[in-house]
Enzyme design. Sequence first.
Site, PDB file in Angstrom:
ATOM      1  N   SER A 150       0.826  -1.195   0.000  1.00 17.10           N
ATOM      2  CA  SER A 150       0.000   0.000   0.000  1.00 17.10           C
ATOM      3  C   SER A 150       0.872   1.261   0.000  1.00 17.10           C
ATOM      4  O   SER A 150       1.637   1.485  -0.929  1.00 17.10           O
ATOM      5  CB  SER A 150      -0.970  -0.045   1.183  1.00 17.10           C
ATOM      6  OG  SER A 150      -1.988   0.915   1.045  1.00 17.10           O
ATOM      7  N   ASP A 206     -10.204  -3.956  -4.666  1.00 19.02           N
ATOM      8  CA  ASP A 206      -9.357  -2.933  -4.046  1.00 19.02           C
ATOM      9  C   ASP A 206      -9.472  -1.635  -4.838  1.00 19.02           C
ATOM     10  O   ASP A 206      -9.273  -1.636  -6.056  1.00 19.02           O
ATOM     11  CB  ASP A 206      -7.899  -3.423  -4.049  1.00 19.02           C
ATOM     12  CG  ASP A 206      -6.940  -2.457  -3.376  1.00 19.02           C
ATOM     13  OD1 ASP A 206      -7.361  -1.364  -2.961  1.00 19.02           O
ATOM     14  OD2 ASP A 206      -5.752  -2.808  -3.261  1.00 19.02           O
ATOM     15  N   HIS A 264      -7.933  -5.249  -0.369  1.00 19.71           N
ATOM     16  CA  HIS A 264      -6.770  -4.502   0.089  1.00 19.71           C
ATOM     17  C   HIS A 264      -6.449  -4.904   1.533  1.00 19.71           C
ATOM     18  O   HIS A 264      -7.345  -5.080   2.345  1.00 19.71           O
ATOM     19  CB  HIS A 264      -7.077  -2.999   0.042  1.00 19.71           C
ATOM     20  CG  HIS A 264      -5.883  -2.136   0.260  1.00 19.71           C
ATOM     21  ND1 HIS A 264      -5.087  -1.696  -0.764  1.00 19.71           N
ATOM     22  CD2 HIS A 264      -5.349  -1.627   1.403  1.00 19.71           C
ATOM     23  CE1 HIS A 264      -4.108  -0.954  -0.275  1.00 19.71           C
ATOM     24  NE2 HIS A 264      -4.250  -0.898   1.028  1.00 19.71           N
TER      25      HIS A 264
END
Length: 353
Positions: A198, A293, A323
Amino acid sequence: MPTFVELVQPKVETAVARGLFALPGPAKRLLAGSPISVDGQRLALEAQLLLKLQQLGGQHGLSASNAEVARAAMRRGSGLFGSARVPGVVVADRSIPGPHGALNARVYRPRELTEPGDLLVFYHGGGWVIGDLDTHDDLCRFLARHAGVRVLSVEYRLAPEFPFPAAYDDALHAYRFAVEHAEELGSSRERIAVGGDSAGGNLAASVAVHAATGGLPRPSFQLLIYPAVDATTRRPSRELFGNGFLLTDGDMDWFMGQYAPSLDERGDPRLSVLLAEDVSAAPPAHVVTAGFDPLRDEGEAYAERLADAGVPVVTRRFPDLIHGFASLGAVGGRFREALFEIAGALRAGLALR
């Protein structure tokens, strides 16, 4: 001093959560509800059950009224669904001196790995606002053990206290430290890779592209797990999966508002690495995305940008996952399967660099 209830409650919640995920498939399906399909993808049962439990617990995203509340929520969630200690890994805390103060770091080494080898400099996720060494401890242990690699996990200054480019500056400094202390860390300058998930994937990608401009050798490899790479454009996945799949569209707006509140900063290639003028010198990459996501499309667009520039890249979409799945290995099932595949890809990428 914490009360007895405060001490016991997290352990009870963890036991209940793990008990639910250990139920037979039909029982988990009954709890999770009817299968969810979006954009030709079907959500994994474990992911749907996790989202159901979070919904019942009143959690609908990762942002909060302020950074401290969000950080506490992430630590609590990490303890609830994580903390599956991977055996056979030697772990040591250390400190990286820097111009803005020391950075906390943690070194992971497979117990049987005694000869010099590859080193992965890892940056944790959390929107540049939340997350720390502990929230990503399980993931780093897993990568070290199953990819057979040393891992240097690095904390960086968080927003809003330290907005852009503080996290990037710290990430680049940590990579410089690894290069300068490669032998001490059990590696060599030519065998240092970068990785992250991320926001950490964002930092790893930026370091991989911009290391040379700082007079550093390029990393040997980059592992980018559902990276954020473009803060200027809203792609379809932001709309398709912007609500109800852990990371929300509102979360992304909140995180970006904390880290880069000025719109003028968001096109800076140190943040929006997809917009970098030239990525052809970047190292080989393994780019991981999740089907459900909001960041899916930009991660895959970056993989295409690397490939178009002649960079060897493998893109792997896990179409049934959400995610944050890389931090959910302790839940088992589909999450753990995906982690094994990622660790295998890292091992192969380092061997073939």
